[in-house]
Motif scaffolding. Structure first.
Motif, PDB file in Angstrom:
ATOM      1  N   ARG A 247      92.187  70.719  69.348  1.00 53.11           N
ATOM      2  CA  ARG A 247      92.996  71.923  69.491  1.00 53.11           C
ATOM      3  C   ARG A 247      92.166  73.110  69.976  1.00 53.11           C
ATOM      4  N   THR A 251      92.993  75.253  73.242  1.00 59.13           N
ATOM      5  CA  THR A 251      93.362  76.669  73.134  1.00 59.13           C
ATOM      6  C   THR A 251      92.531  77.517  74.086  1.00 59.13           C
ATOM      7  N   GLU A 276      98.512  68.789  74.481  1.00 59.90           N
ATOM      8  CA  GLU A 276      98.879  69.251  73.145  1.00 59.90           C
ATOM      9  C   GLU A 276      99.983  68.383  72.550  1.00 59.90           C
TER      10      GLU A 276
END
Length: 439
Positions: A247, A251, A276
């Motif tokens: 993640r 991001t 994702e």
């Protein structure tokens, strides 16, 4: 010679089989003892007593021989009748019974009749209708005569006593043995309940007890359960950790792409969104059915919520049928995830999907059907394996898939003690996926 056909009539439960093992030998022993007693001892005693009475009757006949009238014969026999505890009278021919009067259940009376007729051919009839007295009718030169004596002179006083004692002691010993055996079977029943609960995704307290072999089996079960739980926990932690670590760079990529020109960044942002989504799928597979404890859930309400959420998201999903009523222990979050995965597959490869629920006293069935191309029968077993993508069976151009939707549904179904069955939809012509959970 094969006796496999007997299996259909054998009891299923362990308690019933143990009871049968106890009762059948006891009944067989009682039957053997009873038959032996009746055919040998009871028959011999009754025959011997009847022979004694027949000799006394023969003596009376010899003493009365030559009497000119019935009264003279009675006068001659009076002292002997009193000594022998017998009664005698002469009767008209119409008072002689046409047949022997013996109750159908009186085994001893039939022995008396057969023995007496063999020893005294003059016997006309035998009557055992009076419970305390027996009447014998004979043919004499002075006309028919009736001799009546106490029944205890020809039959045993309590012929059923041995049978009653045998049955009573048999029942007593069976009860004692069953109580002892039940204590030995109870640990096995507890082990079976613990294993069944674990197969349905619940871990109930269990302590090995009972005989040495049962304790060994219980300890082996606990070791196996602990290893499986550790394996599931390690798998969940590993996949959760990998997904969580992914993640952060995703991001950063999204933030970096947001600073670029919109037209240039759009394809890259789509790739990031797809990554994702795949990470979320991995997390769902890692969690499996481990979220929450089982709670009483109405499957109809749960399915209505799932369909309502799917319709708000613009998915062509409808409820086809809801049958039955009631609630059962389920993990609603896990069931929702499994059904949503099946619905996502249905609307990805078809133009619409229908969902139905059938709740009976024995099982719960949640069915998802679509009008897509379906899955060939020879590939259905492979379709539920993780990371399997059946490109030849499903149109992959309609959406990307990591191949975990069916595996998640199967994992959830098995955690509830059920299974996932794939077939062909008769209603829509596409794939039919059934989550079947035993109650």
């Amino acid at each position: 010679m094969s006796f496999t056909w007997l299996k259909r009539y054998m009891p299923r439960s362990l308690y019933a089989r143990a009871a049968m093992i106890l009762i059948v030998p006891v009944l067989a022993l009682q039957a053997i003892v009873t038959v032996r007693f009746i055919t040998d001892d009871l028959r011999g005693v009754t025959r011997q007593m009847t022979l004694t009475v027949s000799r006394e009757l023969r003596l009376l006949a010899d003493l009365a021989e030559g009497a000119g009238s019935p009264q003279e014969a009675l006068d001659r026999l009076a002292p002997y009748l009193q000594t022998l505890n017998m009664g005698l009278r002469f009767v008209p021919p119409d008072q002689v019974p046409a047949t022997d009067r013996i109750p159908w259940s009186d085994y001893s009376a039939r022995i008396v009749r057969d023995t007496l007729r063999a020893e005294l051919p003059e016997t006309l009839a035998v009557s055992f209708l009076d419970s305390g007295r027996v009447s014998f009718f004979f043919r004499t030169d002075l006309g028919p005569a009736e001799v009546f004596i106490s029944r205890r002179r020809v039959t045993a006083a309590t012929p059923h006593q041995l049978i009653v004692v045998t049955i009573s002691f048999g029942l007593l010993l069976t009860g004692i043995a069953y109580l002892y055996l039940r204590n030995q079977l109870r640990p096995i029943a507890k082990l079976a309940k613990a294993a069944e609960a674990f197969g349905r995704g619940r871990s109930v307290p269990y302590t090995p007890a009972g005989a040495t072999e049962v304790r060994a089996a219980g300890s082996a079960f606990l070791d196996m359960r602990n290893r499986i739980e550790r394996h599931i926990e390690q798998r969940t932690l590993m996949l959760s950790g990998v997904s969580h670590d992914l993640r952060t760079p995703l991001t950063r990529l999204r933030l970096g792409l947001s600073m670029l020109d919109e037209d240039d960044a759009r394809p890259l942002l789509q790739d990031v969104a797809e990554m994702e989504r795949l990470v979320e799928t991995f997390l769902d597979f890692a969690r499996g059915a481990a979220e929450g404890e089982p709670e009483e859930t109405d499957p109809h309400d749960l399915v209505r919520q799932i369909v309502a959420d799917a319709q708000r998201a613009g998915k062509p999903v409808e409820i086809a049928e809801l049958s039955g009523s009631g609630a059962l222990p389920l993990r609603p979050v896990a069931i929702r995830r499994a059904v949503e995965n099946l619905l996502d597959n249905a609307v990805r490869y078809g133009s619409r999907a229908e969902l139905s629920v059938a709740l009976t006293d024995r099982s719960l069935r949640i069915r998802v059907e679509d009008d897509g191309p379906g899955i060939p029968p020879e590939q259905r077993a492979e379709a539920v394996r993780p990371f399997t993508r059946l490109d030849t069976a499903r149109n992959q151009n309609k959406g990307s898939s990591v191949g975990l939707g069916m595996a998640i549904a199967m994992d959830v179904a098995r955690a509830h003690g059920g299974t996932l069955r794939l077939g062909e939809s008769e209603r829509l012509g596409g794939l039919r996926a059934d989550i079947v959970i035993a109650r």
